[in-house]
Design an enzyme around this catalytic site. Structure first.
Site, PDB file in Angstrom:
ATOM      1  N   HIS A   1      -8.120   1.635  -3.730  1.00 57.12           N
ATOM      2  CA  HIS A   1      -8.999   0.642  -4.358  1.00 57.12           C
ATOM      3  C   HIS A   1     -10.366   0.578  -3.674  1.00 57.12           C
ATOM      4  O   HIS A   1     -11.383   0.326  -4.343  1.00 57.12           O
ATOM      5  CB  HIS A   1      -8.315  -0.723  -4.378  1.00 57.12           C
ATOM      6  CG  HIS A   1      -7.196  -0.801  -5.373  1.00 57.12           C
ATOM      7  ND1 HIS A   1      -7.415  -0.829  -6.732  1.00 57.12           N
ATOM      8  CD2 HIS A   1      -5.842  -0.812  -5.209  1.00 57.12           C
ATOM      9  CE1 HIS A   1      -6.257  -0.876  -7.373  1.00 57.12           C
ATOM     10  NE2 HIS A   1      -5.291  -0.860  -6.473  1.00 57.12           N
TER      11      HIS A   1
ATOM     12  N   HIS B   1       4.219   6.227   4.148  1.00 56.05           N
ATOM     13  CA  HIS B   1       3.335   5.479   5.052  1.00 56.05           C
ATOM     14  C   HIS B   1       3.522   3.986   4.860  1.00 56.05           C
ATOM     15  O   HIS B   1       3.716   3.237   5.811  1.00 56.05           O
ATOM     16  CB  HIS B   1       1.870   5.863   4.816  1.00 56.05           C
ATOM     17  CG  HIS B   1       0.941   5.253   5.812  1.00 56.05           C
ATOM     18  ND1 HIS B   1       0.540   3.927   5.742  1.00 56.05           N
ATOM     19  CD2 HIS B   1       0.344   5.764   6.909  1.00 56.05           C
ATOM     20  CE1 HIS B   1      -0.268   3.664   6.760  1.00 56.05           C
ATOM     21  NE2 HIS B   1      -0.402   4.755   7.479  1.00 56.05           N
TER      22      HIS B   1
ATOM     23  N   GLU C   1       4.943   1.038   7.327  1.00 55.72           N
ATOM     24  CA  GLU C   1       4.421  -0.321   7.158  1.00 55.72           C
ATOM     25  C   GLU C   1       4.821  -0.832   5.782  1.00 55.72           C
ATOM     26  O   GLU C   1       4.681  -0.114   4.798  1.00 55.72           O
ATOM     27  CB  GLU C   1       2.892  -0.324   7.275  1.00 55.72           C
ATOM     28  CG  GLU C   1       2.341   0.225   8.575  1.00 55.72           C
ATOM     29  CD  GLU C   1       0.829   0.340   8.546  1.00 55.72           C
ATOM     30  OE1 GLU C   1       0.204  -0.225   7.626  1.00 55.72           O
ATOM     31  OE2 GLU C   1       0.285   1.007   9.433  1.00 55.72           O
TER      32      GLU C   1
END
Length: 296
Positions: A124, A181, A211
């Site tokens: 984004h 990831h 994460e």
């Protein structure tokens, strides 16, 4: 206090830098007869691991083979990775600087293809940079392509690609754990969604993340519930970089391999990024093709 530059500001500054060198990149707006010049900008998070470059080289070959007459530029979204590489004498552009260079090189149409796995923060942020260049009228058209996982069709293709890379030696009662990831961005939902679809085919295939959700604690508990004795660990990241080598397969106590091994689960690790496999690369290329079709 350390300042963090917003991607839009960086884009404007990069464009201004090009303008101050004497380039007349806006001239094409007033020349309706200017010949179309199309370029491709491939944008990855990046990696400073030399061994991980094989993934980017594979994508680069595939793109050039599919569009041999279209120039290809590269950019990394990670400022940390770019700085690490700069210290090694390797200079990679940010997306803003790469687009400014392409403007200076008189491209009229630019396909910006994200090589990210999901539409998270990096994707984004890239969209905001692309939008800034679009709003400034620098190019006739500049369009950003979807990341690896964006549609249900992508998910189905990704599931097929996942099963294609599971080692043939793996037995039915052994688990396969992919490490993504992950992110705290809402886009992280693609990881558990992909795992759900993969488990419709094989309930012992898991997708965790460094994460976000699910992390190794959840993966560990699920393996324990199923009394898994052997697990195969593979990265679900475009490159087998630092996370794959250390967080997944490393010897430290907090690596996935160590955590599972200490729990009595024998682990086999493989270090190849998804961009090394044609099944995944073809998904990215399909998104790039969609963008280029808009320029016809």
């Amino acid at each position: 206090m350390k300042h963090v530059w917003h991607p839009l500001i960086v884009g404007i500054l990069a464009l201004g830098l090009v303008l101050t060198t004497g380039s007349s990149i806006f001239a094409h707006q007033h020349d309706t007869h200017k010949e179309q010049k199309t370029g491709i900008l491939l944008v990855a998070f990046g990696s400073s691991e030399a061994s991980a470059q094989v993934s980017f080289e594979n994508i680069g070959r595939k793109v050039k083979a599919a569009w041999p007459d279209t120039p290809v530029y590269w950019a990394y979204t990670s400022r940390i990775i770019r700085h690490k590489l700069a210290k090694q004498g390797k200079h990679l552009d940010s997306p803003a600087m790469a687009l400014a260079r392409m403007a200076d090189d008189q491209f009229t149409h630019v396909a910006v293809q994200s090589l990210h796995t999901i539409a998270g923060s990096e994707y984004h942020d890239l969209g905001r940079v692309v939008g800034a260049f679009r709003s400034m009228g620098v190019f006739d058209q500049v369009i950003q392509g979807y990341p690896l996982l964006a549609t249900q069709a992508d998910m189905e293709k990704a599931v097929e690609a996942l099963f294609d890379i599971i080692p043939a030696e793996r037995k039915q009662q052994e688990a396969v754990v992919f490490m993504g990831h992950g992110t705290h961005h809402p886009g992280n939902a693609f990881y558990p969604a992909l795992m759900f679809q993969a488990q419709q085919r094989d309930p012992l295939v898991f997708i965790g993340v460094v994460e976000g959700y699910p992390e190794i604690d959840e993966i560990h508990s699920w393996l324990a519930e199923k009394k898994i004795k052997i697990a195969w660990l593979l990265p679900f990241m475009s490159v087998a970089g630092d996370h794959a080598k250390n967080d997944m397969a490393g010897g430290e106590d907090d690596s996935w391999k160590s955590i599972l091994s200490n729990a009595g689960i024998q682990c086999h690790t493989f270090l190849k990024g998804t961009a090394e496999y044609d099944g995944f690369v073809e998904i990215w290329l399909s998104h790039l093709e969609d963008v280029l079709h808009h320029f016809d």
